[in-house]
Design a protein around this motif. Structure first.
Motif, PDB file in Angstrom:
ATOM      1  N   UNK A   1       0.817  -1.211   0.000  1.00 26.75           N
ATOM      2  CA  UNK A   1       0.000   0.000   0.000  1.00 26.75           C
ATOM      3  C   UNK A   1       0.855   1.268   0.000  1.00 26.75           C
ATOM      4  N   UNK A   2       1.903   1.263  -0.797  1.00 26.15           N
ATOM      5  CA  UNK A   2       2.819   2.400  -0.879  1.00 26.15           C
ATOM      6  C   UNK A   2       2.204   3.469  -1.776  1.00 26.15           C
ATOM      7  N   UNK A   3       2.000   4.638  -1.201  1.00 24.32           N
ATOM      8  CA  UNK A   3       1.423   5.768  -1.946  1.00 24.32           C
ATOM      9  C   UNK A   3       2.493   6.764  -2.373  1.00 24.32           C
ATOM     10  N   UNK A   4       3.566   6.831  -1.583  1.00 29.44           N
ATOM     11  CA  UNK A   4       4.603   7.824  -1.809  1.00 29.44           C
ATOM     12  C   UNK A   4       5.955   7.223  -1.420  1.00 29.44           C
ATOM     13  N   UNK A   5       6.988   7.595  -2.124  1.00 31.08           N
ATOM     14  CA  UNK A   5       8.350   7.121  -1.835  1.00 31.08           C
ATOM     15  C   UNK A   5       8.736   7.396  -0.380  1.00 31.08           C
ATOM     16  N   UNK A   6       8.213   8.475   0.177  1.00 33.93           N
ATOM     17  CA  UNK A   6       8.525   8.847   1.558  1.00 33.93           C
ATOM     18  C   UNK A   6       7.909   7.890   2.573  1.00 33.93           C
ATOM     19  N   UNK A   7       6.981   7.039   2.125  1.00 37.50           N
ATOM     20  CA  UNK A   7       6.314   6.094   3.021  1.00 37.50           C
ATOM     21  C   UNK A   7       7.194   4.898   3.375  1.00 37.50           C
ATOM     22  N   UNK A   8       8.266   4.679   2.612  1.00 39.85           N
ATOM     23  CA  UNK A   8       9.017   3.435   2.804  1.00 39.85           C
ATOM     24  C   UNK A   8      10.303   3.614   3.603  1.00 39.85           C
TER      25      UNK A   8
END
Length: 147
Positions: free
Chosen positions: A82-89
């Motif tokens: 459920x990754x929406x944005x690179x900053x989420x990981x």
């Protein structure tokens, strides 16, 4: 919650810090919940199983040792986590520490990808020849960067 750990003894962790791996991790499919704990006075962390006190992996930020490390996550993994944005990981690699520290290696072929917003993770195994499971982490280039 109280947690028995391999390297930290008995500690308290909050449920909000538990990372769920829906399918476990390769070789340990039955272990589905982990926490990432700092490994005091080192650049490493410990990925500790919630259910099995003796199961813990030393991990590290791969970009600290391999700034050129690069890969593309398959769309299926982006969807599953459920990754929406690179900053989420949050990315970690499993490290094998050796008695002779300079012989320690990082598994760049199978990074641990964590959606830090949803606290779900997956160890992704890449089936190409670009990276291996045993990259030396203490190379001349790493020493130049002070790691």
């Amino acid at each position: 919650m109280e947690l028995k750990t391999k390297f930290h003894g008995d500690i308290k962790v909050e449920q909000k810090n538990v990372i769920t791996f829906e399918h476990g991790i390769p070789g340990f499919e039955e272990e589905r919940e982990f926490v990432i704990l700092p490994f005091e006075d080192t650049p490493f962390s410990i990925m500790q199983s919630i259910a099995a006190p003796g199961l813990a992996f030393v991990t590290a930020d791969p970009f600290m040792y391999f700034p050129e490390y690069d890969f593309t996550l398959p769309d299926s993994v982006v969807s599953e986590l459920e990754i929406k944005d690179q900053q989420d990981i949050f990315i970690q690699v499993i490290v094998t520490l050796r008695d002779e520290l300079k012989e320690s290696t990082a598994n760049l072929q199978a990074p641990v990808i964590i959606n830090k917003v949803k606290n779900i993770g997956k160890q992704v195994v890449f089936n190409d020849n670009h990276y291996t499971s045993r990259h030396l982490i203490f190379t001349a280039a790493a020493e130049e960067r002070g790691v």
